[in-house]
Motif scaffolding. Structure first.
Motif, PDB file in Angstrom:
ATOM      1  N   ARG A 101     -73.428  38.189 -39.220  1.00 26.08           N
ATOM      2  CA  ARG A 101     -72.830  38.408 -37.913  1.00 26.08           C
ATOM      3  C   ARG A 101     -73.617  38.265 -36.734  1.00 26.08           C
ATOM      4  N   PHE A 102     -73.354  37.211 -35.942  1.00 26.86           N
ATOM      5  CA  PHE A 102     -73.870  36.874 -34.749  1.00 26.86           C
ATOM      6  C   PHE A 102     -73.508  37.995 -33.469  1.00 26.86           C
ATOM      7  N   CYS A 103     -74.085  38.027 -32.721  1.00 29.38           N
ATOM      8  CA  CYS A 103     -73.907  38.999 -31.515  1.00 29.38           C
ATOM      9  C   CYS A 103     -72.948  38.318 -30.255  1.00 29.38           C
ATOM     10  N   PRO A 104     -72.482  38.645 -29.349  1.00 35.22           N
ATOM     11  CA  PRO A 104     -71.744  38.003 -28.482  1.00 35.22           C
ATOM     12  C   PRO A 104     -72.405  36.871 -27.947  1.00 35.22           C
ATOM     13  N   THR A 107     -72.531  34.168 -30.671  1.00 34.15           N
ATOM     14  CA  THR A 107     -71.336  33.436 -31.034  1.00 34.15           C
ATOM     15  C   THR A 107     -70.937  32.725 -29.873  1.00 34.15           C
ATOM     16  N   MET A 236     -78.618  43.992 -27.245  1.00 29.91           N
ATOM     17  CA  MET A 236     -77.890  43.510 -28.283  1.00 29.91           C
ATOM     18  C   MET A 236     -78.861  42.767 -29.281  1.00 29.91           C
ATOM     19  N   ASN A 238     -79.792  42.357 -32.435  1.00 30.56           N
ATOM     20  CA  ASN A 238     -78.751  42.260 -33.241  1.00 30.56           C
ATOM     21  C   ASN A 238     -79.100  43.110 -34.639  1.00 30.56           C
ATOM     22  N   VAL A 241     -78.762  46.806 -33.764  1.00 29.44           N
ATOM     23  CA  VAL A 241     -77.502  47.290 -33.402  1.00 29.44           C
ATOM     24  C   VAL A 241     -76.794  47.486 -34.655  1.00 29.44           C
ATOM     25  N   GLN A 242     -76.724  46.408 -35.718  1.00 30.24           N
ATOM     26  CA  GLN A 242     -76.204  46.572 -36.889  1.00 30.24           C
ATOM     27  C   GLN A 242     -76.522  47.891 -37.708  1.00 30.24           C
TER      28      GLN A 242
END
Lengths: 770, 177
Positions: A101-104, A107, A236, A238, A241-242
């Motif tokens: 899952r990438f961060c904004p 992405t 972020m 990543n 955050v996850q």
């Protein structure tokens, strides 16, 4: 009080909102006659629902370059009008940095490739007959020749040691290699003395080991996470955050210390709205309570630490009642949170943060964080800090680097011996000639860092730039710093190039490949190729013993039983740990790399250098009447100023706003959305205005803005002049005496409501391009 | 089959990744979006509460947008997904007016666009782009008619709320609070 803030309307471009306003005139004829009909196109022209199937689309492995977290993923392409075009970037499921899952920002990384404001051609500074300077579009050979000639000249006239490099990002490795071959080791990154340096030094002094990146915080297994000035969720990073999200699911206790009601604070069980600049008082008090109430990990402290009795004695007066008067935090709240940490011990993390250059006593503050973790027994423990492991890849054989007589340490003679990396700010200062220094820097190679905004005290940076015989800027985007370059080299984005393999440490060692998903746009080139061209022009070709980087990558991969071919298919490869020591085993002996071989609560290394063995609280300056402390931070969709012009990310947030408490807004007669200029204690005024955001989420003695805005280069069509720059207002630096960090949170601002600038377009760019 | 989404406000950090992922996946032009972030602050310093929500079309069971559409472009497909057929849409904007969630916009090419729950991905057994990208895994997607789906299980055990319940459209986006 109930305020709904629609981020779409507040931060994002309002195109969609404006349209809705038009259509809300009615469903009848008026709306029908408005834009929709005019824009209506026949259906055969519509292609937007034509979305390929993931499993059939082509994809290329990459790791992200939008921030230092370097998440690995896949760049997908799709066929548009018969051509393969970059479509989207998705995380690689086998990657520990992103878990697929990438961060904004990652992405939105496609926007970096698409940005039409990119640097497109090599540029060389020239002078016309009237002495006016301008940039001339040049060929690669011309540009590299100018650099090589000037470098040879500097080596002859002075010494190769007088060349320095500043770097942020992957390309730096190639330039660093060439510069070491040329004869200098003054290779620095603002990410040290302007950011995480004090944390590394504070932890090395305690555990004999720094934190590194990504931080080895075992957040997903923790029972208690303590954030002190660290705003995970707005930064972020990543993996963190996850894992914080997993910690929330697991019911971990989250404690956030922040003068601002940050996103993380809103997710916390305890929020400690501390008075700014008093964090060290709180940390010492927590240490006191944990020792006095015997909440510490006795076995661990006895087995592994040195100086427990000294620290116990040292903090005995730092009671919650003492801290109350300093921090404004209720004694009961301090005790409760200390107990929460003690109950969770050793599965507790007092997070070391990342950008920690605040008040000049930062190494000591981070020492207090380290001591707290040590007595809670969290270092090397499940739910605390794990011991990361990485893999070291071999370099292709090349001649030895020449010996260096004058190193980066000589930039700050006799000072900052505990700094473990070069100080970007120190090199900048040592560029301005001074009688007490025998050598000043004469050339700067600047890779991917906008020094005008990353170094504090802009006047000083610009003064240093005036003393240089050569300034080379390598970047993908124009920035304030490119305006000061003699030669600008346009780098292609990470989606268009190979780079060195990612080998960062993690729970398991792993490697990740970055490969191009498209050809370089415009006349841009990958870093490895430019550096190789320069090495050859300097007669140092033997240090770059490959024709194409793919030869190097394949060679390195074959040394560890993989190949470029394999990595192109999988992107990320995990490797078994060599040591089974992710966490300390029960009762295991452990030798720490400190003088005593123990975790030093009392630091012998600091004493040797003449500093306090244990951290002490000192009061820092407070705002004068009418001034407010300037605080700054991150937004999840931006990485400093690097992303503000990225079309996708700019669309999410195109300017920063100034957070102001409602009572202050009333006192200063400010209204929501009003534009204000800021003037700091040194009478520096922001170039651009910033809109006021009135919010209860901030204390009354400070204002806050997201860093990276207020860009002054008008070649940035989307971000030029949008919002204000915090770094422009950071002119008062509180230096860290231990490691040379530049504390930036001792700046104070007042509001100006009338435009203080004679012209409304203050340009700082030095030269135009023709 | 009844597709629905549950979004955990205790985990969402409002990073807008859902917005960008939707934009790139579905080729949404810059300046437009099918989903967005809203934040609500209550209280006074330091007694504060913040709720951050990722919002989009609620794929309501009762669909005023479909009822009001003069051409039949707005329609409901299997699983209760509300869609627009661009070729049939004249861009009149009645559906935009009718939507209590402000979830639709006029695409620059003239037709009304909105969230599709990424039905092209669901058909391949994937989650919608926003759900699969979310770094905080705060979004759950699935079939409410299947008691074993993630969305059924989480909405069964957590306190939920829907937006604009008073509009009576029976929305299918549930916020875990």
């Amino acid at each position: 009080m109930y305020i709904t803030l629609n981020i779409k309307g507040f931060f994002m471009k309002t195109t969609r909102r404006q349209f809705i306003k038009i259509s809300s005139m009615g469903v009848g004829g008026l709306a029908l006659a408005a834009t929709p009909i005019l824009n209506w196109v026949p259906s055969f022209l519509k292609k937007d629902n034509d979305i390929p199937d993931d499993s059939k689309a082509k994809r290329y492995p990459t790791y992200c370059e939008i921030c230092f977290w370097k998440c690995a993923g896949w760049t997908y392409t799709k066929n548009v009008d018969g051509k393969e075009k970059i479509w989207k970037i998705i995380g690689n499921n086998d990657d520990q940095h992103s878990s697929g899952r990438f961060c904004p920002r990652g992405t939105g990384g496609v926007g970096m490739y698409e940005d039409e404001d990119r640097l497109k051609h090599p540029l060389i500074r020239e002078k016309d007959e009237d002495g006016n300077q301008y940039f001339r579009k040049a060929t690669w050979d011309e540009a590299i020749t100018v650099i090589a000639d000037k470098l040879k000249n500097v080596a002859q006239k002075y010494s190769p040691n007088c060349v320095a490099m500043f770097s942020h990002g992957s390309g730096g490795k190639f330039w660093g290699n060439v510069l070491k071959a040329y004869g200098t080791n003054s290779i620095s990154a603002p990410s040290y003395a302007q950011c995480r340096g004090p944390r590394e030094v504070g932890f090395i002094a305690t555990f004999g080991k720094g934190i590194g990146s990504p931080e080895p915080t075992d957040i997903r297994n923790t029972k208690c996470l303590v954030l002190i000035g660290s705003h995970i969720g707005e930064n972020m990073h990543n993996g963190q955050v996850q894992e914080m999200s997993q910690a929330i699911d697991n019911g971990a206790t989250i404690i956030t210390v922040d003068p601002r009601f940050s996103t993380a604070a809103s997710k916390s069980d305890f929020w400690l709205p501390i008075k700014p600049a008093t964090d060290l008082a709180l940390l010492l008090t927590w240490i006191n309570v944990i020792i006095e109430e015997e909440l510490y990990d006795k076995e661990y402290v006895e087995k592994y630490t040195y100086g427990f009795e000294q620290i116990k004695e040292h903090v005995k007066n730092n009671t919650p009642e003492w801290a109350y008067g300093i921090t404004g935090l209720k004694p009961d709240l301090i005790r409760k949170t200390a107990r929460a940490m003690g109950n969770a011990s050793p599965a507790v993390i007092v997070h070391p943060g990342r950008h920690v250059t605040w008040y000049g006593d930062d190494t000591q503050r981070l020492r207090a964080v380290a001591i707290l973790n040590a007595i809670l027994g969290s270092w090397g423990r499940r739910g605390g800090f794990y011991q990361p492991e990485g893999i070291k890849l071999k370099s292709m054989p090349h001649p030895a680097y020449p010996k260096i007589s004058h190193t980066w340490r000589d930039a700050t003679p006799g000072k900052f011996k505990l700094a473990d990396l070069a100080l970007a700010s120190g090199i900048c200062d040592a560029t301005i000639p001074s009688p007490d220094r025998d050598c000043s820097y004469k050339a700067w190679i600047i890779n991917g860092t906008n020094l005008i905004t990353t170094l504090p005290d802009r006047k000083n940076t610009i003064a240093a730039l005036q003393n240089l015989e050569l300034v080379v800027v390598i970047d993908t985007m124009p920035a304030e710093i490119t305006g000061y370059a003699d030669v600008v080299l346009p780098e292609c984005t990470y989606l268009e190039r190979y780079d060195m393999l990612r080998t960062s440490k993690h729970r398991e060692p792993s490697i990740a490949l970055r490969m191009p998903a498209a050809k370089p746009k415009y006349d841009s080139k990958p870093g490895w190729e430019m550096a190789k061209m320069l090495a050859e022009k300097l007669g140092l070709g033997a240090y770059v013993p490959y024709n194409d980087i793919t030869e190097l990558l394949d060679w390195q991969l074959k040394q560890i039983g993989s190949s470029l071919d394999e990595m192109q298919k999988i992107g990320v490869k995990k490797i078994d740990r060599e040591y089974n020591d992710l966490y300390f085993l029960n009762g295991e002996e452990h030798e720490f790399s400190t003088n005593t071989g123990k975790i030093e609560l009392y630091s012998t290394a600091l004493v040797e250098e003449g500093f306090d063995a244990m951290p002490k609280y000192t009061a820092h300056p407070e705002p004068q009447p009418g001034f407010y402390r300037l605080n700054y931070g991150r937004a999840p969709m931006h990485t400093f100023g690097r992303t503000v012009n990225n079309p996708h990310l700019n669309d999410l947030m195109d300017e920063n706003v100034l957070w102001v408490n409602p009572k202050i807004a009333q006192l200063e007669d400010l209204s929501a959305g009003q534009e204000v200029w800021l003037k700091n204690q040194d009478d520096v005024i922001s170039s651009f205005p910033i809109k006021v955001r009135i919010t209860e989420r901030i204390r009354q003695d400070m204002v806050y803005m997201v860093h990276g805005f207020g860009r002054q280069d008008d070649r940035l069509s989307r971000s030029y002049g949008k919002g204000a720059s915090d770094s422009e207002l950071i002119t008062h630096i509180m230096h860290d005496k231990i490691m040379g960090g530049t504390g930036m949170r001792g700046n104070f601002v007042k509001f100006i409501t009338e435009n203080p600038h004679p012209s409304d377009k203050p340009l700082t760019r030095k030269v135009n391009i023709i | 089959m009844r597709y629905a989404m549950a979004i955990d406000t205790k985990k969402c950090v409002g990073c807008s990744d859902c917005v960008v992922a939707c934009q790139t996946e579905n080729n949404i032009p810059i300046g437009y979006s099918r989903d967005w972030i809203t934040e609500t602050v209550e209280g006074t310093y330091p007694g504060l509460h913040l709720q951050i929500r990722s919002e989009r079309c609620n794929h309501c069971e009762d669909t005023p947008c479909v009822r009001t559409c003069p051409t039949g472009a707005s329609h409901v497909i299997e699983g209760g997904i509300v869609k627009v057929t661009p070729e049939e849409c004249i861009g009149c904007g009645s559906c935009i007016e009718a939507c209590p969630y402000d979830a639709r916009y006029v695409h620059p090419e003239g037709w009304v666009d909105k969230c599709t729950f990424c039905d092209h991905r669901i058909n391949n057994g994937q989650d919608p782009a926003c759900v699969s990208v979310c770094p905080t895994t705060c979004m759950y997607f699935g079939d409410l008619d299947d008691p074993n789906s993630e969305v059924s299980r989480i909405t069964a055990v957590r306190r939920i709320k829907v937006l604009a319940a008073e509009a009576g459209t029976k929305p299918q986006i549930f916020y875990l609070v």
